[in-house]
Write a protein that holds these residues in place. Sequence first.
Motif, PDB file in Angstrom:
ATOM      1  N   ASN A  14       0.827  -1.204   0.000  1.00  0.00           N
ATOM      2  CA  ASN A  14       0.000   0.000   0.000  1.00  0.00           C
ATOM      3  C   ASN A  14       0.861   1.254   0.000  1.00  0.00           C
ATOM      4  OD1 ASN A  14      -2.908  -0.946   0.211  1.00  0.00           O
ATOM      5  ND2 ASN A  14      -2.012  -2.062   1.939  1.00  0.00           N
ATOM      6  N   ILE A  15       0.217   2.382  -0.234  1.00  0.00           N
ATOM      7  CA  ILE A  15       0.915   3.649  -0.382  1.00  0.00           C
ATOM      8  C   ILE A  15       0.296   4.688   0.538  1.00  0.00           C
ATOM      9  CG2 ILE A  15       1.595   5.456  -2.029  1.00  0.00           C
ATOM     10  CD1 ILE A  15       0.214   2.496  -3.657  1.00  0.00           C
ATOM     11  N   ILE A  16       1.128   5.462   1.207  1.00  0.00           N
ATOM     12  CA  ILE A  16       0.688   6.602   1.998  1.00  0.00           C
ATOM     13  C   ILE A  16       1.099   7.880   1.266  1.00  0.00           C
ATOM     14  CG2 ILE A  16       1.079   7.938   4.112  1.00  0.00           C
ATOM     15  CD1 ILE A  16       1.397   5.316   5.616  1.00  0.00           C
ATOM     16  N   ALA A  17       0.180   8.830   1.160  1.00  0.00           N
ATOM     17  CA  ALA A  17       0.483  10.163   0.629  1.00  0.00           C
ATOM     18  C   ALA A  17       0.204  11.164   1.751  1.00  0.00           C
ATOM     19  CB  ALA A  17      -0.362  10.469  -0.601  1.00  0.00           C
ATOM     20  N   PRO A  18       1.247  11.674   2.408  1.00  0.00           N
ATOM     21  CA  PRO A  18       1.053  12.444   3.637  1.00  0.00           C
ATOM     22  C   PRO A  18       1.236  13.956   3.468  1.00  0.00           C
ATOM     23  CG  PRO A  18       3.310  11.717   3.539  1.00  0.00           C
ATOM     24  CD  PRO A  18       2.665  11.315   2.209  1.00  0.00           C
ATOM     25  N   ILE A  19       0.720  14.681   4.437  1.00  0.00           N
ATOM     26  CA  ILE A  19       1.139  16.052   4.724  1.00  0.00           C
ATOM     27  C   ILE A  19       1.476  16.073   6.211  1.00  0.00           C
ATOM     28  CG2 ILE A  19       0.414  18.448   4.977  1.00  0.00           C
ATOM     29  CD1 ILE A  19      -1.294  18.173   2.523  1.00  0.00           C
ATOM     30  N   ALA A  20       2.686  16.512   6.562  1.00  0.00           N
ATOM     31  CA  ALA A  20       3.101  16.440   7.963  1.00  0.00           C
ATOM     32  C   ALA A  20       3.980  17.620   8.337  1.00  0.00           C
ATOM     33  CB  ALA A  20       3.833  15.134   8.239  1.00  0.00           C
ATOM     34  N   LEU A  21       3.939  17.972   9.604  1.00  0.00           N
ATOM     35  CA  LEU A  21       4.744  19.064  10.140  1.00  0.00           C
ATOM     36  C   LEU A  21       6.100  18.518  10.566  1.00  0.00           C
ATOM     37  CD1 LEU A  21       4.826  22.058  10.877  1.00  0.00           C
ATOM     38  CD2 LEU A  21       3.948  21.450  13.143  1.00  0.00           C
ATOM     39  N   THR A  22       7.022  18.473   9.622  1.00  0.00           N
ATOM     40  CA  THR A  22       8.391  18.061   9.906  1.00  0.00           C
ATOM     41  C   THR A  22       9.206  19.283  10.325  1.00  0.00           C
ATOM     42  OG1 THR A  22       9.058  18.393   7.607  1.00  0.00           O
ATOM     43  CG2 THR A  22       8.224  16.211   8.211  1.00  0.00           C
ATOM     44  N   ALA A  23      10.455  19.048  10.724  1.00  0.00           N
ATOM     45  CA  ALA A  23      11.326  20.157  11.139  1.00  0.00           C
ATOM     46  C   ALA A  23      11.528  21.149   9.999  1.00  0.00           C
ATOM     47  CB  ALA A  23      12.664  19.602  11.621  1.00  0.00           C
ATOM     48  N   GLY A  24      11.673  20.642   8.784  1.00  0.00           N
ATOM     49  CA  GLY A  24      11.855  21.515   7.630  1.00  0.00           C
ATOM     50  C   GLY A  24      10.642  22.388   7.367  1.00  0.00           C
ATOM     51  N   VAL A  25       9.451  21.785   7.463  1.00  0.00           N
ATOM     52  CA  VAL A  25       8.218  22.542   7.253  1.00  0.00           C
ATOM     53  C   VAL A  25       8.038  23.577   8.365  1.00  0.00           C
ATOM     54  CG1 VAL A  25       5.699  22.390   7.162  1.00  0.00           C
ATOM     55  CG2 VAL A  25       7.099  20.685   5.982  1.00  0.00           C
ATOM     56  N   GLU A  26       8.383  23.193   9.589  1.00  0.00           N
ATOM     57  CA  GLU A  26       8.257  24.123  10.709  1.00  0.00           C
ATOM     58  C   GLU A  26       9.175  25.330  10.523  1.00  0.00           C
ATOM     59  OE1 GLU A  26       7.997  23.973  15.585  1.00  0.00           O
ATOM     60  OE2 GLU A  26       8.789  22.270  14.479  1.00  0.00           O
TER      61      GLU A  26
END
Length: 249
Positions: free
Chosen positions: A178-190
């Motif tokens: 299966n495949i996950i397509a995420p949006i997440a608050l990583t250190a880079g995004v923060e």
Amino acid sequence: MRLEGKVAIITGSASGIGRGMALALAKEGAHIVIVDINEEMGQKTLAEINQHNEGMLLIADISKKENVEQIVSDVVNKFGKLDILINNAHASKQALFVETTQELFDLSFGTGFYPTFHFMQAAYPELKKTRGKVINFASGAGLNGQPTQTSYAAAKEAIRAISRVASNEWGPEGINVNIIAPIALTAGVEQWSKSSPELYEAMINNIPLRRMGDPEGDIGRVAVFLSSSDSDYITGQTIMVDGGSTKLR
């Protein structure tokens, strides 16, 4: 302890989404093999993993096929089996379509698509024994054609394509892909959110749930589900863990 005794390889798991998944799976009883190029962050994450279950850190350049094959061999030699493969690592650079070069394609496919493909091939004999689970990673950038993401979007959609093929071929052997397509608050995004608060707010306002996903609490929990027997009747699917940003039809 839904994953007690399971053995999982997670690429790019020293930090970010990979770290979140590693912690979520470890708390459910899995032995986590961290595969990354950042030894300092890898050691920190390994220390966290070891508070819950025995882990393993392998520092390797997974763009080289021979390193991928050696990683699978080392994991089986240590733990005796492999139950879960999570292909998370991927590097790319943004550029307008007309400015996208062969070098940018080589970076994206060399760190994302080909390692995913090679890990799946190398892990297949072991996953066949354990009726294991594969989780690969896609992106809304590919599904929606996000500007400046030509090489990244292409590699992510290629990963979705081979995942669907493998799900059909390996399904009779009890392997789920299966495949996950995420949006997440990583250190880079923060960090980006602090330097470009208006752009960050605009992005949040385009997410129906009005927040970024948490690497462990949101992405990690879906990875636990897809790694466990609870998902035994799900394969070949792209799971959007993005707060409702993309709705598949």
